[in-house]
Motif scaffolding. Structure first.
Motif, short mmCIF file in Angstrom:
data_model
loop_
_atom_site.label_atom_id
_atom_site.label_comp_id
_atom_site.label_asym_id
_atom_site.label_seq_id
_atom_site.Cartn_x
_atom_site.Cartn_y
_atom_site.Cartn_z
N ARG A 103 53.03 37.22 44.58
CA ARG A 103 51.70 37.65 44.16
C ARG A 103 50.80 37.75 45.38
O ARG A 103 50.83 36.88 46.25
CB ARG A 103 51.14 36.61 43.19
CG ARG A 103 50.19 37.16 42.18
CD ARG A 103 50.06 36.16 41.06
NE ARG A 103 51.07 36.37 40.04
CZ ARG A 103 50.79 36.64 38.77
NH1 ARG A 103 49.54 36.68 38.38
NH2 ARG A 103 51.75 36.84 37.91
N VAL B 22 46.87 39.27 47.18
CA VAL B 22 45.50 39.72 46.98
C VAL B 22 45.18 40.75 48.05
O VAL B 22 45.52 40.54 49.22
CB VAL B 22 44.53 38.53 47.09
CG1 VAL B 22 43.09 38.99 47.02
CG2 VAL B 22 44.81 37.52 46.01
N ARG C 285 38.19 43.06 45.61
CA ARG C 285 39.44 42.31 45.58
C ARG C 285 40.35 42.82 44.47
O ARG C 285 39.90 43.21 43.41
CB ARG C 285 39.10 40.84 45.35
CG ARG C 285 40.18 40.06 44.65
CD ARG C 285 39.90 38.59 44.61
NE ARG C 285 38.53 38.22 44.30
CZ ARG C 285 38.12 37.83 43.09
NH1 ARG C 285 38.93 37.78 42.07
NH2 ARG C 285 36.87 37.48 42.91
N GLN C 286 41.62 42.83 44.77
CA GLN C 286 42.62 43.24 43.80
C GLN C 286 43.74 42.21 43.86
O GLN C 286 44.23 41.89 44.94
CB GLN C 286 43.19 44.59 44.22
CG GLN C 286 43.22 45.60 43.14
CD GLN C 286 43.64 46.96 43.65
OE1 GLN C 286 44.16 47.11 44.76
NE2 GLN C 286 43.44 47.96 42.84
N THR C 287 44.15 41.68 42.73
CA THR C 287 45.29 40.77 42.73
C THR C 287 46.49 41.54 42.19
O THR C 287 46.41 42.16 41.15
CB THR C 287 45.01 39.54 41.87
OG1 THR C 287 43.81 38.95 42.33
CG2 THR C 287 46.13 38.54 41.98
N ARG D 226 50.72 41.71 41.31
CA ARG D 226 52.02 41.07 41.18
C ARG D 226 53.06 42.07 41.64
O ARG D 226 52.81 43.27 41.61
CB ARG D 226 52.27 40.58 39.75
CG ARG D 226 52.13 41.63 38.67
CD ARG D 226 52.35 41.01 37.32
NE ARG D 226 53.76 41.02 36.96
CZ ARG D 226 54.28 40.19 36.07
NH1 ARG D 226 53.52 39.30 35.48
NH2 ARG D 226 55.55 40.25 35.77
#
Lengths: 1175, 340
Positions: free
Chosen positions: A807, A809, A928-930, A932
């Protein structure tokens, strides 16, 4: 004892943080009281070395030398400004005593504030100025003449000698190595520049194949290149760029005052008849030209001096002899000093001997059948660092600045009647921007232009890559070569044996810069300039006979007579070379001579070279005396207990620094067992055959650099794999710095749950990679699965991904300036535009009342982040031009918003509103982008084995081991045979043993945990010795027929993610000029059917598809065209050329084609279209 | 075909053989055909150990496919409750909202999923499909801490946010239904976030019913797996020093020595290390095998349900699937050829 804090280090402070909590790791689980084994544990000198010096010691040392010593020298050398008009006037610039560059900033500027506010981290250069106003003398103190960018963690930086806590309090990461600059908010590194060493003779074939000896002389004033060529028929010439012809060497020698042919022959050949034979044609040539005296020779040379040199003196009849004399004194071999004797006559003797020596070296090379020097030998290189480069730049700027002041003062002083006395200090303050701008511009653009030396280099600085911690570190140890990338020569790119221990053999890019860009090894030190005056005196005291007192016969008569050079200048001869060299070394070891002075003998040339110049690469080694390493058990104990530091061992002469040249004159054992010693007069052994060991390597793993040091078991891998990993380790997503969440970078990748690797190396601990890691320990099954794993694709476990594997960011910066304009207008922020229902329009959904997106709000592509509006008219209206209103408040505004235009949802992370140095407001939005992991995301192990995710499989479908463990990653075994990354297999084995044992294992280069021990641990825990487990298929429920290699491997997630790359379009924007679809993902472009695709379609005979792709789906256009005259451009069915409507037809063609026709017509070429009906 | 192949999987030095089961009709002469009566007679379940979290039991006389089906269902298809929606009111901790939400989602809850319904995305939350929690933590400096205190736990109040801080907000009938077993996270000490003075987390959380196939947080087991019962066959007597060496090739208790001769005491303890196959002295003396229809099944529950209840649920899911299948076959007009 363990509680006593280790003293703070100078450069980096990692290790002081370390000393409390991390003894366990630092000392491999050993307690301080445990027995110490010198052979095994001498590597502990490495952390001690890095503790005193820091990871980027080279940059810091260089900058510190510049800012503390060199800058003062430069100012001192150019301190006087005099006027052409008033001989009385004198302005003197003085360096204030105890001056501190940063003392006078009104508030403490921290590096992090500079980053956030787009400012420059710089300190004022303050001087005292002494000048006269009429007859009166004035002194002004602490006048700022400019700003100097400050290198982070240098001696003038606020971070200097601060504890980790203090550094953290200043908003900085304690692990950050420093060594870079902050210019207008961007971090800039001045790359280490590799150059051929100056002032040394290098013998090599020139372009035409003749052997020549060349010297690039370099002094503060002049740079020039002089060459001696052994040309056709044994004629020897001197070549120099300020001479427009080659000068026979004997004429040069005669011009230098060696008039007799016998003396010339003696200086060059000594009494060697072989040499004389090779030299005689040159002698004959000279006499055939009838030049016998110094005057004749000087006149001859004077006539050949390049015209540009005399350009200024047109009309005056040149005195060629004086011209030549001046040239020989100052320009040719500029580094060899020519002193005036008591009568004011130049003493050319040292220069004559130097020239003779160059001749001798060429003759020697010719005699030996062309054996020449190797210019790629590391000892022939000098590394230029930030300090030296800045010093060049500053000297140039300072000289120009004084010139500017002189001009300004002249302008004032030449006025015949002044009302008041002129105050020269106004000129100083008026020009204070000159130096500042020059320095800032050079560092931020990377263009290093020094006119004096005709130096024009681009790309000297680069933006510090903050992709990961190692990428930043790797950048600070990078060395860029001056060599052209385009030239197809392998020499400079090849791995040199002399790079051992100095430059990393693995860390170099692939492709065009391969081998030209290098990296420093872990323990490399680069010397700074040091004064050689004292050294010179010492050398004479040790029995060197002055060169001026030596005749040609004495020079080469005796086998034991060696020429002694200091920094490339002949000082004299010594008749007991070995004793002399040992004397200097002894003095160096007891600290009477600078530790970085190197001395070595070259027996074949019978020379002794002493060097104290800057830019030499060197490294510390343990001294071995009579077969016994001086660094012993007690020393190690003192080191571990913190009683002694690394430098103490240097001072006490147990460890010394050797540069590459001195290494050639030493015998270095890698391990203690390799130490050889034969006492003198040992029966049966000839001394020269079996040299005694002089030094012992501290730790072999230090021959790798910081980046290659991350690889576990690199000595088991195929070498290119290590090189690939060096490139990939820099792309791995991980933790960047402790202050990563406070940074606002254009693009930042962070990993959510980084692990420190199960299999570490010493280097990992030394550079702090275990604290800022970039990767995760994945349980890997090496097996074939599903067919979605071909071509290195990986199979990921969905449950692992659900639980946080891979994962990451992604943070992006969007920023804008709120400017105010000349006409009293300014940009403004507007609130959201509302629809009829009173709800903000979709585009403005994220905006808050202040017109900026709110922190924590989710945004989608197209949303406005900062709703800026700018005035339509910004220039100052000239008064009186009263068209419309001059009232600034009446000027209308237009929207100039900052919009989020990337695929995928994101969240506003931070908003910063601040002002920069010019007091302009600026707004930064961090998005921000998280993410997976998804199909197509790139992963890699630490062995240059990259692969993309091919399929994500449910946990229940995954194979499982006896204890129910399912793998996180399945890797196809086909990755192994051709790659030969045995290190990866051992990593798995050690990792598995570490997991079972509850320990971290070590994979340090040329050491590390042994496979045998690992197998033992596996067996003890009930696993197969080879790491292969019994697995059961998760799909059929039956046991797999093969045993599967199964265990943890450290995997890195690389920055290349599908989300940033995927792209498709059916229709979309077109380019204005050609009306063809735009190119590139960022412009929502089309995918080009290129030449090869076109060939393919032709080959298939699919002409309709071809015409569709190339015409209808691209830029089809109906052109009205007259079938009679063939011209295009009929208007509404009327051909203006034929003046008829009869034969106008519509033709479909690419718009680009129509455009071509029109462009041809515009240059008087008539393209005619012949039209026929399609059959 | 040897008897060995019928019932044993053989672990060789370099590969595993006779992996597939052979009890499939028409493979061999008559007697191997599957027969319900025979199955009923042979099938056995022996529970080895059972507690709140773990269970180990033997499934004997069953096909790998069926045992595997149970395993797969346990991992992916037995429903549990897990936190799915989080409404952030405040979060100025160092953790990002998404990351914190992801962490909290993985916290196992002790709510019995059988008492809840699935909630579709457009359903309104009710007391039958949603459990509401509230997390409200604020970190402050501890006034009682010594001035030179360095331990954050002492220096500050609420420096660590644990799963116990998730406070259940009973809705509707939930209070009565769960009166004797109030809903809370299974473990109290799962670290969710760390705070420093001035930071706080305030959020409402909704837990929903789901299955592991959708997201691992709904998987009711840490893992469910099985292995086959090891059967170590000593072909020729191993005696003397060899016997001691042989014993050391296995985990303690697997092999014992009596009168200088090694014998298999407890084959269950073997872990398939195959160590004995490496040594020349045991060549042809030992054969490592597994009983093909004897599954040592282990379930590690996450704590929502006891492992035995989980297995029951799994069996129920399997029955439902079969029913579904049968129904589907019937709907296709094909005869269902077997009974439940």
């Amino acid at each position: 004892m363990a509680d006593t804090p280790v003293q703070k280090g100078k450069g980096s402070s990692i290790f002081s943080l370390e000393s409390h909590g991390r003894d366990d790791l630092r000392y491999n689980g050993k307690k301080l009281t445990d027995p110490i084994n010198t052979v095994e544990d001498k590597w502990r000198l490495v952390p001690a070395f890095l503790q005193t010096k820091g990871l980027v010691k080279q940059h810091l040392d260089s900058f510190n030398y510049f800012i503390e010593t060199d800058i003062k020298k430069i100012i001192e050398a150019n301190k006087e400004v005099r006027s052409d008009f008033d001989p009385e006037f004198k302005l003197e610039v003085k360096v204030p005593m105890g001056e501190d560059l940063r003392a006078r900033t009104s508030y403490q500027l921290t590096p992090h504030a500079c980053r956030l506010r787009d400012m420059t981290y710089a300190g004022a250069i303050e001087v005292d100025i002494k000048y006269n106003k009429g007859k009166q003398g004035f002194i002004k103190r602490n006048i700022e003449i400019g700003k100097m960018p400050i290198m982070l963690k240098s001696s003038k930086c606020v971070l200097h000698e601060k504890s980790p806590d203090e550094i953290a309090a200043l908003g900085e990461c304690p692990l950050d190595p420093g060594g870079y600059f902050i210019i207008r908010g961007t971090e800039k590194v001045i790359l280490i520049q590799e150059q051929l060493s100056k002032n040394r003779i290098i013998v090599e074939p020139d372009r035409t194949g003749f052997i020549s000896a060349n010297v690039t002389s370099s002094t503060h004033e002049k740079k020039s290149k002089t060459g001696v060529v052994y040309g056709k028929a044994g004629k020897i010439f001197l070549k120099h760029n300020s001479l427009n012809a080659e000068i026979p060497i004997c004429i040069v020698l005669k011009a230098l005052g060696v008039e007799s042919d016998r003396e010339i022959a003696e200086l060059v050949c000594g009494s060697n008849m072989e040499y004389l034979e090779l030299f005689s044609p040159a002698l004959e040539e000279c006499s055939s030209m009838k030049i016998f005296t110094q005057k004749q020779a000087l006149d001859f040379i004077g006539a050949k001096v390049r015209v540009t040199q005399r350009g200024s003196r047109v009309g005056i009849k040149p005195n060629w002899g004086d011209e030549a004399r001046a040239l020989l004194a100052d320009t040719v071999l500029a580094h060899v000093p020519v002193e005036l004797d008591s009568q004011g006559v130049e003493n050319f003797r040292p220069k004559a001997i130097y020239v003779a020596l160059m001749v001798r070296r060429t003759i020697q090379a010719v005699r030996d059948g062309g054996i020449t020097d190797d210019r790629d030998f590391v000892g022939n290189k000098r590394l230029e660092l930030a300090g030296q480069l800045l010093s060049l730049l500053f000297e140039d700027l300072f000289k120009n600045w004084t010139l500017q002041i002189k001009r300004a003062i002249d302008q004032q002083l030449k006025k015949p009647n002044r009302t008041s006395q002129y105050d020269a200090s106004t000129a100083v303050s008026a020009t204070s921007k000159f130096i500042t701008d020059g320095l800032f511009r050079a560092i931020s653009s990377g263009n290093w232009n020094v006119k004096r030396f005709k130096m024009e280099r681009a790309g000297v600085t680069q933006v510090l890559s903050r992709l990961s911690y190692v990428s930043a570190l790797g950048m600070l140890t990078r060395i860029s070569s001056q060599f052209e990338k385009t030239r197809k020569v392998s020499g400079p790119r090849a791995l040199q044996t002399s790079q051992w221990g100095m430059l990393c053999p693995s860390d170099t890019p692939e492709g065009e810069a391969c081998g030209l860009i290098k990296n420093l090894a872990l323990m490399t030190h680069i010397t700074t300039d040091s004064d050689d005056k004292a050294l010179q005196r010492l050398v004479y005291m040790l029995g060197v006979e002055d060169i001026n007192l030596i005749s040609g016969t004495d020079l080469y008569s005796d086998k034991e007579t060696f020429l002694v050079f200091l920094n490339g200048v002949i000082l004299g001869v010594h008749r007991q070379a070995e004793k002399f060299v040992n004397d200097i070394r002894r003095l160096r070891r007891i600290g009477k001579v600078d530790p970085f002075v190197s001395v070595y003998r070259t027996v074949s040339q019978r020379t002794i070279n002493i060097s104290s110049d800057g830019g030499r690469v060197c490294r510390p080694l343990i001294i071995v005396n009579k077969g016994v390493p001086l660094f012993d058990e007690n020393d190690l104990k003192d080191l571990v207990h913190g009683i002694k530091k690394f430098d103490d061992f240097v001072i006490t002469g147990k460890i010394e620094y050797l540069d590459t040249n001195e290494e050639t004159d030493s015998d270095i054992a890698i391990y203690e067992k390799d130490v050889v010693y034969h006492p003198p007069n040992f029966p049966g052994i000839d001394f020269n055959d079996v040299p005694n060991t002089t030094h012992l390597e501290i730790a072999p793993f230090t021959l790798l650099g910081a980046v290659a040091g991350l690889i576990p078991y690199p000595h088991h891998n195929q070498s290119p794999r290590n090189t690939y990993q060096c490139a990939m380790g820099k792309q791995a997503i991980g933790a960047i710095a402790y202050n990563q969440l406070n940074r606002i970078d254009t693009l930042l990748y962070l990993m959510v749950y980084p692990h420190h690797p199960m299999v570490r190396t010493r280097t990992i601990e030394l550079i702090g990679y275990d604290k800022l890691p970039a990767g995760q320990n994945a349980t890997v099954a090496v097996m074939s699965y599903s067919g979605y794993d071909i071509e290195d694709a990986l199979v990921l476990n969905k449950a692992s991904v659900d639980r946080g594997f891979g994962r990451c960011v992604v943070m992006r910066k969007f920023s804008t300036m709120i400017k105010s304009y000349a006409n009293q207008t300014y940009d403004r922020l507007a609130d959201a535009q509302k629809g009829d229902d009173g709800i903000p329009i979709t585009k403005h959904a994220a905006l808050e009342d202040d017109g900026i997106a709110g922190v924590g709000i989710r945004i989608a592509s197209g949303n406005v982040l900062i709703n800026k509006q700018s005035p339509m008219e910004t220039s100052q209206r000239p008064p009186g031009s009263a068209v419309g209103s001059s009232d600034p408040s009446a000027i209308p505004f237009r929207n100039t918003p900052v919009t989020y235009k990337y695929p995928g949802e994101a969240v506003v992370d931070q908003v910063v509103m601040t002002t920069n140095e010019e007091d302009q407001t600026m707004i930064k939005c961090l998005i921000r982008q998280t993410r997976r992991p998804e199909l197509g995301d790139k992963f890699s192990s630490r062995h240059g084995q990259k692969g993309v995710c091919g399929i994500i499989v449910n946990q229940e479908d995954m194979p499982f081991a006896e204890n129910g463990v399912t793998p996180d990653v399945i890797m196809n075994p086909h990755g192994f045979p051709s790659r030969m990354t045995v290190g990866k297999m051992i990593e798995l084995l050690s990792g598995k043993a570490g997991v079972l044992d509850g320990n971290v294992q070590y994979g340090t280069a040329f050491g590390g945990s042994k496979v045998e021990d690992m197998s033992k641990i596996l067996i003890e825990n009930g696993y197969s010795y080879c790491g292969k487990d019994v697995l059961t298929s998760g799909i059929t429920g039956e046991m797999l027929q093969a045993y599967i290699f199964f265990g943890p491997i450290y995997y890195q997630k690389l920055k290349h993610m599908v989300m940033d790359k995927m792209h498709a379009r059916s229709r979309g924007p077109r380019a204005t000029l050609t009306r063809q679809p735009t190119e590139g993902r960022s412009r929502d472009g089309g995918l080009r059917v290129g030449e090869m695709e076109r060939d393919c379609l032709i080959g298939h005979g699919t002409s309709s598809l071809l015409i569709e792709r190339l015409l209808f789906s691209s830029d089809a256009y109906d052109v009205e065209c007259c079938s009679k005259c063939g011209l295009i451009g009929a208007y509404h069915g009327y051909c203006t050329f034929c003046e008829s409507r009869e034969s106008v037809v519509s033709v479909k063609m690419p718009y680009a084609c129509k455009l071509l026709f029109q462009e041809l017509m515009s240059m008087n070429i008539v393209p005619r279209v012949e039209v026929a009906t399609l059959e | 075909m040897t008897d060995l192949m019928k019932s044993r999987v053989v672990l060789g030095a370099h590969n595993v053989s006779h992996v597939s089961s052979s009890d499939f009709p028409h493979n061999y002469d008559g007697d191997l055909a599957w027969d319900i009566e025979k199955f009923k007679k042979n099938f056995k379940v022996v529970v080895g150990s059972l507690n709140e979290m773990d269970m180990e039991f033997d499934l004997i006389g069953i096909d790998a496919a069926i045992a595997n089906a149970f395993r797969r269902i346990l991992i992916a298809e037995v429903p549990t409750m897990a936190i799915e929606s989080i409404f952030f009111h405040d979060n100025n901790s160092v953790l990002f909202d998404e990351v914190l939400a992801h962490r909290i989602g993985l916290v196992p809850l002790n709510a019995d999923p059988r008492l809840f319904e699935f909630r579709q995305w457009d359903d309104t939350p009710t007391d039958l499909n949603t459990i509401v929690f509230r997390l409200e933590v604020k970190c402050t400096t501890n006034p009682k801490a010594l001035p030179d205190e360095v331990d954050p736990k002492q220096k500050y109040i609420n420096s660590n946010v644990y799963s116990k801080d998730l406070i259940w907000q009973p809705k509707g009938a939930q209070e009565e239904v769960f009166a004797d077993k109030p809903i809370k996270p299974v473990h109290d000490d799962i670290l969710l976030a760390k705070l420093r003075p001035g930071q706080s987390i305030v959020m409402d959380l909704h837990a929903q019913k789901g299955i592991g196939k959708e997201h691992a947080k709904w998987s009711p087991v840490a893992t469910a797996s099985y292995r086959l019962l090891p059967d170590i066959q000593i072909l020729k007597p191993i005696t003397g020093d060899d016997a001691i060496k042989f014993q050391k090739c296995f985990p303690k208790g697997t092999i014992e020595i009596e009168k200088g001769q090694a014998y298999v005491a407890n084959p269950r303890k073997d872990t398939a290390s195959r160590e004995c196959l490496r040594h020349k002295e045991f060549e042809d003396k030992v054969r490592l095998t597994r009983v093909r229809d004897h599954f040592i099944f282990s379930i590690e529950s996450t704590g929502a349900l006891t492992p035995d209840a989980l297995f029951e649920s799994a069996a129920q899911v399997l029955i439902d699937k079969c029913k579904n299948m049968k129904q589907a076959l019937n709907d296709m007009g094909l005869p269902a050829t077997y009974d439940e």
